[in-house]
Structure formats: structure tokens, C-alpha cells
Scaffold this motif. Sequence first.
Motif, PDB file in Angstrom:
ATOM      1  N   TYR A  16     -33.152  17.252 -30.757  1.00 43.32           N
ATOM      2  CA  TYR A  16     -32.083  17.060 -31.744  1.00 43.32           C
ATOM      3  C   TYR A  16     -30.832  17.845 -31.348  1.00 43.32           C
ATOM      4  O   TYR A  16     -29.713  17.323 -31.381  1.00 43.32           O
ATOM      5  CB  TYR A  16     -32.579  17.471 -33.125  1.00 43.32           C
ATOM      6  CG  TYR A  16     -31.586  17.225 -34.223  1.00 43.32           C
ATOM      7  CD1 TYR A  16     -31.208  15.930 -34.582  1.00 43.32           C
ATOM      8  CD2 TYR A  16     -31.009  18.282 -34.914  1.00 43.32           C
ATOM      9  CE1 TYR A  16     -30.283  15.702 -35.592  1.00 43.32           C
ATOM     10  CE2 TYR A  16     -30.087  18.064 -35.920  1.00 43.32           C
ATOM     11  CZ  TYR A  16     -29.731  16.776 -36.253  1.00 43.32           C
ATOM     12  OH  TYR A  16     -28.810  16.550 -37.246  1.00 43.32           O
ATOM     13  N   ILE A  17     -31.011  19.102 -30.946  1.00 35.07           N
ATOM     14  CA  ILE A  17     -29.877  19.947 -30.552  1.00 35.07           C
ATOM     15  C   ILE A  17     -29.202  19.379 -29.302  1.00 35.07           C
ATOM     16  O   ILE A  17     -27.970  19.275 -29.245  1.00 35.07           O
ATOM     17  CB  ILE A  17     -30.335  21.405 -30.315  1.00 35.07           C
ATOM     18  CG1 ILE A  17     -30.713  22.049 -31.654  1.00 35.07           C
ATOM     19  CG2 ILE A  17     -29.248  22.214 -29.606  1.00 35.07           C
ATOM     20  CD1 ILE A  17     -31.416  23.387 -31.522  1.00 35.07           C
ATOM     21  N   THR A  20     -27.340  16.143 -30.303  1.00 38.35           N
ATOM     22  CA  THR A  20     -26.199  16.439 -31.167  1.00 38.35           C
ATOM     23  C   THR A  20     -25.048  17.078 -30.387  1.00 38.35           C
ATOM     24  O   THR A  20     -23.889  16.776 -30.627  1.00 38.35           O
ATOM     25  CB  THR A  20     -26.634  17.374 -32.320  1.00 38.35           C
ATOM     26  OG1 THR A  20     -27.679  16.734 -33.048  1.00 38.35           O
ATOM     27  CG2 THR A  20     -25.486  17.697 -33.251  1.00 38.35           C
ATOM     28  N   HIS A  21     -25.393  17.957 -29.447  1.00 35.86           N
ATOM     29  CA  HIS A  21     -24.371  18.688 -28.691  1.00 35.86           C
ATOM     30  C   HIS A  21     -24.125  18.085 -27.313  1.00 35.86           C
ATOM     31  O   HIS A  21     -23.463  18.710 -26.478  1.00 35.86           O
ATOM     32  CB  HIS A  21     -24.756  20.168 -28.585  1.00 35.86           C
ATOM     33  CG  HIS A  21     -24.801  20.858 -29.912  1.00 35.86           C
ATOM     34  ND1 HIS A  21     -23.677  21.362 -30.526  1.00 35.86           N
ATOM     35  CD2 HIS A  21     -25.841  21.097 -30.766  1.00 35.86           C
ATOM     36  CE1 HIS A  21     -24.021  21.902 -31.694  1.00 35.86           C
ATOM     37  NE2 HIS A  21     -25.316  21.752 -31.870  1.00 35.86           N
ATOM     38  N   ASN A 153     -33.628  25.868 -39.061  1.00 38.08           N
ATOM     39  CA  ASN A 153     -32.857  25.525 -37.863  1.00 38.08           C
ATOM     40  C   ASN A 153     -32.419  24.066 -37.873  1.00 38.08           C
ATOM     41  O   ASN A 153     -31.298  23.747 -37.466  1.00 38.08           O
ATOM     42  CB  ASN A 153     -33.657  25.844 -36.600  1.00 38.08           C
ATOM     43  CG  ASN A 153     -33.741  27.331 -36.338  1.00 38.08           C
ATOM     44  OD1 ASN A 153     -32.948  28.117 -36.848  1.00 38.08           O
ATOM     45  ND2 ASN A 153     -34.708  27.742 -35.545  1.00 38.08           N
ATOM     46  N   HIS A 154     -33.285  23.180 -38.351  1.00 37.81           N
ATOM     47  CA  HIS A 154     -32.891  21.771 -38.485  1.00 37.81           C
ATOM     48  C   HIS A 154     -31.762  21.628 -39.509  1.00 37.81           C
ATOM     49  O   HIS A 154     -30.787  20.904 -39.261  1.00 37.81           O
ATOM     50  CB  HIS A 154     -34.092  20.912 -38.921  1.00 37.81           C
ATOM     51  CG  HIS A 154     -34.950  20.457 -37.793  1.00 37.81           C
ATOM     52  ND1 HIS A 154     -34.589  19.432 -36.950  1.00 37.81           N
ATOM     53  CD2 HIS A 154     -36.165  20.888 -37.374  1.00 37.81           C
ATOM     54  CE1 HIS A 154     -35.551  19.240 -36.053  1.00 37.81           C
ATOM     55  NE2 HIS A 154     -36.512  20.114 -36.284  1.00 37.81           N
ATOM     56  N   ARG A 156     -29.569  23.848 -40.373  1.00 41.19           N
ATOM     57  CA  ARG A 156     -28.344  24.400 -39.800  1.00 41.19           C
ATOM     58  C   ARG A 156     -27.664  23.389 -38.872  1.00 41.19           C
ATOM     59  O   ARG A 156     -26.451  23.253 -38.876  1.00 41.19           O
ATOM     60  CB  ARG A 156     -28.646  25.680 -39.018  1.00 41.19           C
ATOM     61  CG  ARG A 156     -28.919  26.874 -39.896  1.00 41.19           C
ATOM     62  CD  ARG A 156     -29.266  28.074 -39.061  1.00 41.19           C
ATOM     63  NE  ARG A 156     -29.395  29.268 -39.891  1.00 41.19           N
ATOM     64  CZ  ARG A 156     -29.864  30.414 -39.447  1.00 41.19           C
ATOM     65  NH1 ARG A 156     -30.252  30.540 -38.185  1.00 41.19           N
ATOM     66  NH2 ARG A 156     -29.946  31.455 -40.245  1.00 41.19           N
ATOM     67  N   GLN A 157     -28.467  22.707 -38.068  1.00 42.00           N
ATOM     68  CA  GLN A 157     -27.906  21.700 -37.171  1.00 42.00           C
ATOM     69  C   GLN A 157     -27.265  20.563 -37.970  1.00 42.00           C
ATOM     70  O   GLN A 157     -26.204  20.061 -37.600  1.00 42.00           O
ATOM     71  CB  GLN A 157     -28.981  21.158 -36.225  1.00 42.00           C
ATOM     72  CG  GLN A 157     -29.412  22.152 -35.168  1.00 42.00           C
ATOM     73  CD  GLN A 157     -28.258  22.614 -34.295  1.00 42.00           C
ATOM     74  OE1 GLN A 157     -27.500  21.801 -33.772  1.00 42.00           O
ATOM     75  NE2 GLN A 157     -28.109  23.922 -34.155  1.00 42.00           N
ATOM     76  N   ASN A 158     -27.906  20.179 -39.066  1.00 41.32           N
ATOM     77  CA  ASN A 158     -27.360  19.115 -39.922  1.00 41.32           C
ATOM     78  C   ASN A 158     -26.029  19.526 -40.549  1.00 41.32           C
ATOM     79  O   ASN A 158     -25.211  18.675 -40.886  1.00 41.32           O
ATOM     80  CB  ASN A 158     -28.347  18.743 -41.014  1.00 41.32           C
ATOM     81  CG  ASN A 158     -29.549  17.999 -40.473  1.00 41.32           C
ATOM     82  OD1 ASN A 158     -29.489  17.369 -39.429  1.00 41.32           O
ATOM     83  ND2 ASN A 158     -30.662  18.084 -41.194  1.00 41.32           N
ATOM     84  N   TYR A 161     -23.913  23.822 -37.607  1.00 36.83           N
ATOM     85  CA  TYR A 161     -24.051  25.226 -37.184  1.00 36.83           C
ATOM     86  C   TYR A 161     -23.575  25.430 -35.770  1.00 36.83           C
ATOM     87  O   TYR A 161     -23.807  24.706 -34.865  1.00 36.83           O
ATOM     88  CB  TYR A 161     -25.531  25.621 -37.331  1.00 36.83           C
ATOM     89  CG  TYR A 161     -25.862  27.033 -36.922  1.00 36.83           C
ATOM     90  CD1 TYR A 161     -25.551  28.096 -37.752  1.00 36.83           C
ATOM     91  CD2 TYR A 161     -26.510  27.301 -35.725  1.00 36.83           C
ATOM     92  CE1 TYR A 161     -25.877  29.384 -37.407  1.00 36.83           C
ATOM     93  CE2 TYR A 161     -26.829  28.595 -35.372  1.00 36.83           C
ATOM     94  CZ  TYR A 161     -26.525  29.633 -36.204  1.00 36.83           C
ATOM     95  OH  TYR A 161     -26.843  30.915 -35.863  1.00 36.83           O
TER      96      TYR A 161
END
Length: 161
Positions: A16-17, A20-21, A153-154, A156-158, A161
Motif C-alpha cells: 500500500y505504501i 501510494t508513494h 499505520n494504514h 495514517r497512510q489513508n 501521513y
Amino acid sequence: MNWEKLFRMQKQLDSYIQTTHQLESVNLFDKKVLALLVEVGELANETRCFKFWSNKAPSEQSVILEEYVDGLHFILSLGLEKEYSYNKEYISQSELSVTDVFNTVFEQIIAFKQDPSKEKFTQLFQQYISLGSVLGFSEEDIQTAYFDKNKINHERQNQGY
């Protein structure tokens, strides 16, 4: 301990990270090693085990446990990066002092960075589990805290973060 489940959860978070990034094709090994070193330093700071000059008490166990699982996230992630797993039993408390175990964990991180072999990864993982034991955490404590922090952590990513 169901390490396989933690690895699966970490793989989902890492994926996911990276998506996303836009990091799918970026080698993140050195960044993850540095992140792990920082997290272990933050953990040591919360325990205050090395602060011989201070009378201030360590942080609450819940804070220390959360810092501990932050490091575990990066160890799992490093294992995934190298396609390693860990399936050994939880290791009982070490005979060494907390400070000695921290120093050994730092040494194991550097050894793994220099030789990212399965053997070095296993040694690092075992030493980190030993640190958790010395800090007084049970398998259940670690697993529950990992689940909780993984969810955070999920989230935060949503939230960007």
C-alpha cells in the motif's frame, strides 16, 4: 507466535505504501535499515536503560511496547524485501541486561546491512525477539500491539501521513 500472519499484514502495508508513494521500483533496503536503527534508538530512549545519569523513570509499558512493534514492522519489511521469513518459536528471556541486548540488536542490524543473508536476518529477528522478552513482553502482547499499530499505520497512510 503466528509470524506468517504478521508477515502477510506487513506485506499488505508495504504494498500500500509503495503504491501510494509510487515506490514500486525503488530499492528501499537502506532506508528501511536506517528506519529500523532509528526505531530501536527511540525504543531505547523510552526504556531509559542507558541513562545512568538520570533518575527519571522509564515510559509506561504501553509506550515501550508501541515503540517495540514499530521496530518489528521494519524487521518484517526487511525480511519481505529479501524474501525471508521467520518461523521459530518465541525466545524466552535473555541472561543479558537490557542495555546489552540493545547493543546486540544494533550490532545485528549492521551485520544484516553488510551481509543481507537469511542467516543474518534470522539472527537479527531472534535478537529482537529476545529484546522483547527482556522488556517483559509476551507473544500475545507483541501480536496484539502489532495488530493495533498496523491498523494505525494504514489509517495514517489513508490520511496522507
